[in-house]
Scaffold this motif. Structure first.
Motif, PDB file in Angstrom:
ATOM      1  N   PHE A 103      46.638  43.524  39.027  1.00 30.12           N
ATOM      2  CA  PHE A 103      45.465  44.070  38.338  1.00 30.12           C
ATOM      3  C   PHE A 103      44.963  43.119  37.243  1.00 30.12           C
ATOM      4  O   PHE A 103      43.759  43.067  36.973  1.00 30.12           O
ATOM      5  CB  PHE A 103      45.791  45.440  37.750  1.00 30.12           C
ATOM      6  N   PHE A 104      45.875  42.361  36.634  1.00 27.50           N
ATOM      7  CA  PHE A 104      45.433  41.410  35.623  1.00 27.50           C
ATOM      8  C   PHE A 104      44.546  40.339  36.251  1.00 27.50           C
ATOM      9  O   PHE A 104      43.468  40.019  35.738  1.00 27.50           O
ATOM     10  CB  PHE A 104      46.642  40.769  34.946  1.00 27.50           C
ATOM     11  N   ILE A 105      44.994  39.762  37.378  1.00 27.04           N
ATOM     12  CA  ILE A 105      44.189  38.752  38.066  1.00 27.04           C
ATOM     13  C   ILE A 105      42.879  39.358  38.552  1.00 27.04           C
ATOM     14  O   ILE A 105      41.813  38.723  38.482  1.00 27.04           O
ATOM     15  CB  ILE A 105      44.984  38.147  39.237  1.00 27.04           C
ATOM     16  N   LEU A 106      42.941  40.594  39.043  1.00 27.52           N
ATOM     17  CA  LEU A 106      41.735  41.270  39.523  1.00 27.52           C
ATOM     18  C   LEU A 106      40.683  41.367  38.431  1.00 27.52           C
ATOM     19  O   LEU A 106      39.508  40.990  38.633  1.00 27.52           O
ATOM     20  CB  LEU A 106      42.107  42.670  40.033  1.00 27.52           C
ATOM     21  N   PHE A 107      41.068  41.861  37.266  1.00 33.11           N
ATOM     22  CA  PHE A 107      40.088  42.077  36.195  1.00 33.11           C
ATOM     23  C   PHE A 107      39.649  40.761  35.546  1.00 33.11           C
ATOM     24  O   PHE A 107      38.507  40.661  35.079  1.00 33.11           O
ATOM     25  CB  PHE A 107      40.661  43.031  35.154  1.00 33.11           C
ATOM     26  N   VAL A 108      40.530  39.756  35.522  1.00 32.06           N
ATOM     27  CA  VAL A 108      40.117  38.449  35.006  1.00 32.06           C
ATOM     28  C   VAL A 108      39.021  37.862  35.887  1.00 32.06           C
ATOM     29  O   VAL A 108      37.998  37.355  35.399  1.00 32.06           O
ATOM     30  CB  VAL A 108      41.312  37.487  34.918  1.00 32.06           C
ATOM     31  N   GLU A 109      39.208  37.928  37.206  1.00 27.41           N
ATOM     32  CA  GLU A 109      38.208  37.386  38.121  1.00 27.41           C
ATOM     33  C   GLU A 109      36.921  38.201  38.081  1.00 27.41           C
ATOM     34  O   GLU A 109      35.825  37.649  38.205  1.00 27.41           O
ATOM     35  CB  GLU A 109      38.762  37.348  39.543  1.00 27.41           C
ATOM     36  N   LEU A 110      37.035  39.505  37.911  1.00 24.07           N
ATOM     37  CA  LEU A 110      35.832  40.330  37.794  1.00 24.07           C
ATOM     38  C   LEU A 110      35.036  39.951  36.548  1.00 24.07           C
ATOM     39  O   LEU A 110      33.796  39.879  36.584  1.00 24.07           O
ATOM     40  CB  LEU A 110      36.206  41.813  37.758  1.00 24.07           C
ATOM     41  N   ASP A 111      35.735  39.729  35.442  1.00 22.26           N
ATOM     42  CA  ASP A 111      35.065  39.239  34.235  1.00 22.26           C
ATOM     43  C   ASP A 111      34.344  37.925  34.520  1.00 22.26           C
ATOM     44  O   ASP A 111      33.199  37.721  34.109  1.00 22.26           O
ATOM     45  CB  ASP A 111      36.092  39.026  33.112  1.00 22.26           C
ATOM     46  N   ASN A 112      35.030  37.051  35.229  1.00 23.00           N
ATOM     47  CA  ASN A 112      34.487  35.743  35.560  1.00 23.00           C
ATOM     48  C   ASN A 112      33.210  35.881  36.395  1.00 23.00           C
ATOM     49  O   ASN A 112      32.168  35.272  36.086  1.00 23.00           O
ATOM     50  CB  ASN A 112      35.550  34.953  36.323  1.00 23.00           C
ATOM     51  N   PHE A 113      33.251  36.682  37.449  1.00 24.20           N
ATOM     52  CA  PHE A 113      32.103  36.840  38.340  1.00 24.20           C
ATOM     53  C   PHE A 113      30.955  37.588  37.665  1.00 24.20           C
ATOM     54  O   PHE A 113      29.777  37.242  37.855  1.00 24.20           O
ATOM     55  CB  PHE A 113      32.522  37.563  39.618  1.00 24.20           C
ATOM     56  N   LEU A 114      31.276  38.621  36.897  1.00 26.10           N
ATOM     57  CA  LEU A 114      30.213  39.397  36.260  1.00 26.10           C
ATOM     58  C   LEU A 114      29.469  38.574  35.210  1.00 26.10           C
ATOM     59  O   LEU A 114      28.251  38.696  35.064  1.00 26.10           O
ATOM     60  CB  LEU A 114      30.798  40.667  35.630  1.00 26.10           C
ATOM     61  N   LEU A 115      30.188  37.747  34.469  1.00 24.52           N
ATOM     62  CA  LEU A 115      29.518  36.869  33.508  1.00 24.52           C
ATOM     63  C   LEU A 115      28.595  35.888  34.219  1.00 24.52           C
ATOM     64  O   LEU A 115      27.522  35.541  33.712  1.00 24.52           O
ATOM     65  CB  LEU A 115      30.551  36.119  32.677  1.00 24.52           C
ATOM     66  N   THR A 116      28.998  35.434  35.419  1.00 31.28           N
ATOM     67  CA  THR A 116      28.143  34.544  36.203  1.00 31.28           C
ATOM     68  C   THR A 116      26.912  35.276  36.705  1.00 31.28           C
ATOM     69  O   THR A 116      25.791  34.743  36.656  1.00 31.28           O
ATOM     70  CB  THR A 116      28.933  33.973  37.402  1.00 31.28           C
ATOM     71  N   VAL A 117      27.101  36.497  37.190  1.00 31.00           N
ATOM     72  CA  VAL A 117      25.975  37.294  37.670  1.00 31.00           C
ATOM     73  C   VAL A 117      24.993  37.595  36.535  1.00 31.00           C
ATOM     74  O   VAL A 117      23.770  37.546  36.717  1.00 31.00           O
ATOM     75  CB  VAL A 117      26.494  38.602  38.316  1.00 31.00           C
ATOM     76  N   MET A 118      25.522  37.883  35.364  1.00 28.10           N
ATOM     77  CA  MET A 118      24.662  38.161  34.214  1.00 28.10           C
ATOM     78  C   MET A 118      23.895  36.916  33.780  1.00 28.10           C
ATOM     79  O   MET A 118      22.754  37.003  33.312  1.00 28.10           O
ATOM     80  CB  MET A 118      25.506  38.706  33.062  1.00 28.10           C
ATOM     81  N   ALA A 119      24.503  35.736  33.942  1.00 32.61           N
ATOM     82  CA  ALA A 119      23.788  34.492  33.645  1.00 32.61           C
ATOM     83  C   ALA A 119      22.639  34.296  34.623  1.00 32.61           C
ATOM     84  O   ALA A 119      21.543  33.863  34.234  1.00 32.61           O
ATOM     85  CB  ALA A 119      24.750  33.306  33.709  1.00 32.61           C
ATOM     86  N   LEU A 154      40.566  40.143  46.917  1.00 33.29           N
ATOM     87  CA  LEU A 154      41.237  39.224  47.840  1.00 33.29           C
ATOM     88  C   LEU A 154      42.011  38.149  47.079  1.00 33.29           C
ATOM     89  O   LEU A 154      43.128  37.772  47.484  1.00 33.29           O
ATOM     90  CB  LEU A 154      40.207  38.579  48.770  1.00 33.29           C
ATOM     91  N   HIS A 155      41.438  37.682  45.989  1.00 36.41           N
ATOM     92  CA  HIS A 155      42.109  36.646  45.190  1.00 36.41           C
ATOM     93  C   HIS A 155      43.402  37.168  44.586  1.00 36.41           C
ATOM     94  O   HIS A 155      44.464  36.520  44.676  1.00 36.41           O
ATOM     95  CB  HIS A 155      41.152  36.164  44.095  1.00 36.41           C
ATOM     96  N   SER A 156      43.346  38.328  43.954  1.00 32.96           N
ATOM     97  CA  SER A 156      44.548  38.890  43.334  1.00 32.96           C
ATOM     98  C   SER A 156      45.589  39.286  44.379  1.00 32.96           C
ATOM     99  O   SER A 156      46.801  39.134  44.160  1.00 32.96           O
ATOM    100  CB  SER A 156      44.179  40.109  42.479  1.00 32.96           C
ATOM    101  N   LEU A 157      45.124  39.751  45.545  1.00 34.85           N
ATOM    102  CA  LEU A 157      46.059  40.113  46.612  1.00 34.85           C
ATOM    103  C   LEU A 157      46.779  38.880  47.144  1.00 34.85           C
ATOM    104  O   LEU A 157      47.985  38.928  47.427  1.00 34.85           O
ATOM    105  CB  LEU A 157      45.296  40.817  47.741  1.00 34.85           C
ATOM    106  N   LEU A 158      46.069  37.770  47.268  1.00 37.61           N
ATOM    107  CA  LEU A 158      46.686  36.527  47.745  1.00 37.61           C
ATOM    108  C   LEU A 158      47.818  36.088  46.819  1.00 37.61           C
ATOM    109  O   LEU A 158      48.933  35.787  47.285  1.00 37.61           O
ATOM    110  CB  LEU A 158      45.617  35.437  47.833  1.00 37.61           C
ATOM    111  N   HIS A 159      47.548  36.042  45.525  1.00 38.60           N
ATOM    112  CA  HIS A 159      48.571  35.594  44.579  1.00 38.60           C
ATOM    113  C   HIS A 159      49.756  36.561  44.548  1.00 38.60           C
ATOM    114  O   HIS A 159      50.920  36.134  44.439  1.00 38.60           O
ATOM    115  CB  HIS A 159      47.971  35.460  43.182  1.00 38.60           C
TER     116      HIS A 159
END
Length: 334
Positions: A103-119, A154-159
């Protein structure tokens, strides 16, 4: 090669920030306060966005999703740390550690993608204002959020699956306050080549890629703002993305400083302390950054808390009333 008979351990030990008993109450109160502020502040942003029809726009749709992710982000790590301090027990089960890591990796990546989408949203709003409502349609906004969730999952599941294949020896002390993936991998007594490759590839594709998109968007935004002739127009255009730029700088600045400086920092407890900046402080500050200079959010929060002046509501009601007419000759009221 010696056989390993302890591929599955029962638990890990989270060493946290300090082993001194007299500091534990202070750490507990500090992180409990920050956690409550984070949850309450981001929850207010979500409720204000939902309750106010004026905020039903792509910008605030993405902001409410970011606030939800920030709540999940901190809830993944802080409650477990608080329970361990209160119970005077540093242990976390093997399954609990893998779950927390997922869940930590999941939410970190979501933060990453959402900040990109907002940009990207700010790029369209400033560089293509006349086409904004056409480009940023509701279905595209939902699609961007769904893709962010799918890629992050998918990213968090892989790790997580790659960590499950590792075997661990007797030394299972983590010099951190949560199960950080790099620290867990370093404790493995089996080959971690695939894990290291996955981390580096994911860092290039899922971190450098979105960060490059943010840089590109803001390079175009800066060019468009510089082309505006009036100073007032430049200020108004810049103010629409100032909050997002502050959050981006805070999130990426602190996270990159931690991971790029982890090889330099010799004291592992110092790495855990530095991680607090992007895991706890950044989600806590996001509601303040987006609300302090945002009149729409302030108005929505006042309405949500019941402090909106009645005069404005009555004026808006009369303006929309079909039987209210105001002319030079007569005024017919409802």
């Amino acid at each position: 090669m010696e056989p390993r008979n302890n591929t599955r351990i029962a638990e890990f030990l989270l060493l946290g920030f300090s082993e001194e008993p007299e500091l534990q109450p202070l750490i507990f109160e500090l992180f409990l306060s920050m956690y409550l502020i984070t949850v309450f502040g981001n929850l207010l942003i979500i409720l204000a966005t939902i309750s106010d029809s004026h905020l039903h726009t792509p910008m605030y749709f993405f902001l409410s999703n970011l606030s939800f992710v920030d709540i999940g982000f901190t809830s993944t790590t802080i409650p477990k740390m608080l329970v361990n301090i209160q119970m005077q027990n540093r242990a976390i089960t093997y399954a609990g550690c893998i779950t927390q890591m997922y869940f930590f990796i999941l939410f970190v990546e979501l933060d990453n993608f959402l900040l990109t989408v907002m940009a990207y949203d700010r790029f369209v709003a400033i560089c293509h204002p006349l086409q904004y409502t056409v480009i940023m349609s509701p279905w595209l906004c939902v699609l961007l959020v769904m893709v962010s969730w799918i890629l992050s999952t998918l990213h968090s599941l892989l790790h997580s699956l790659l960590v499950l294949r590792l075997s661990f020896c007797a030394h299972v002390e983590l010099p951190h306050f949560f199960c950080e993936i790099n620290e867990v991998i370093h404790l493995a007594c089996s080959d971690t080549f695939l894990n290291d490759v996955a981390i580096y590839v994911a860092a290039v594709l899922l971190a450098v890629g979105p960060l490059s998109g943010i840089f590109y968007s803001y390079s175009k935004i800066v060019s468009s703002i510089c082309a505006i002739s009036s100073a007032q127009g430049k200020y108004k255009a810049f103010s629409t993305c100032a909050s997002h730029l502050s959050v981006v700088s805070l999130f990426y600045g602190t996270s990159l400083a931690v991971y790029l400086g982890s090889d330099v920092i010799q004291n592992l407890h110092s790495t855990a302390t530095a991680s607090v900046m992007y895991t706890v402080v950044t989600p806590m500050l996001n509601p303040f950054i987006y609300s302090l200079r945002n009149k729409d959010i302030k108005r929505a929060l006042r309405r949500l808390l019941g402090r909106e002046p009645i005069k404005g509501s009555i004026a808006l009601l009369l303006k929309n009333c079909p039987c209210y007419q105001d002319s030079k000759d007569q005024r017919q009221k409802c």
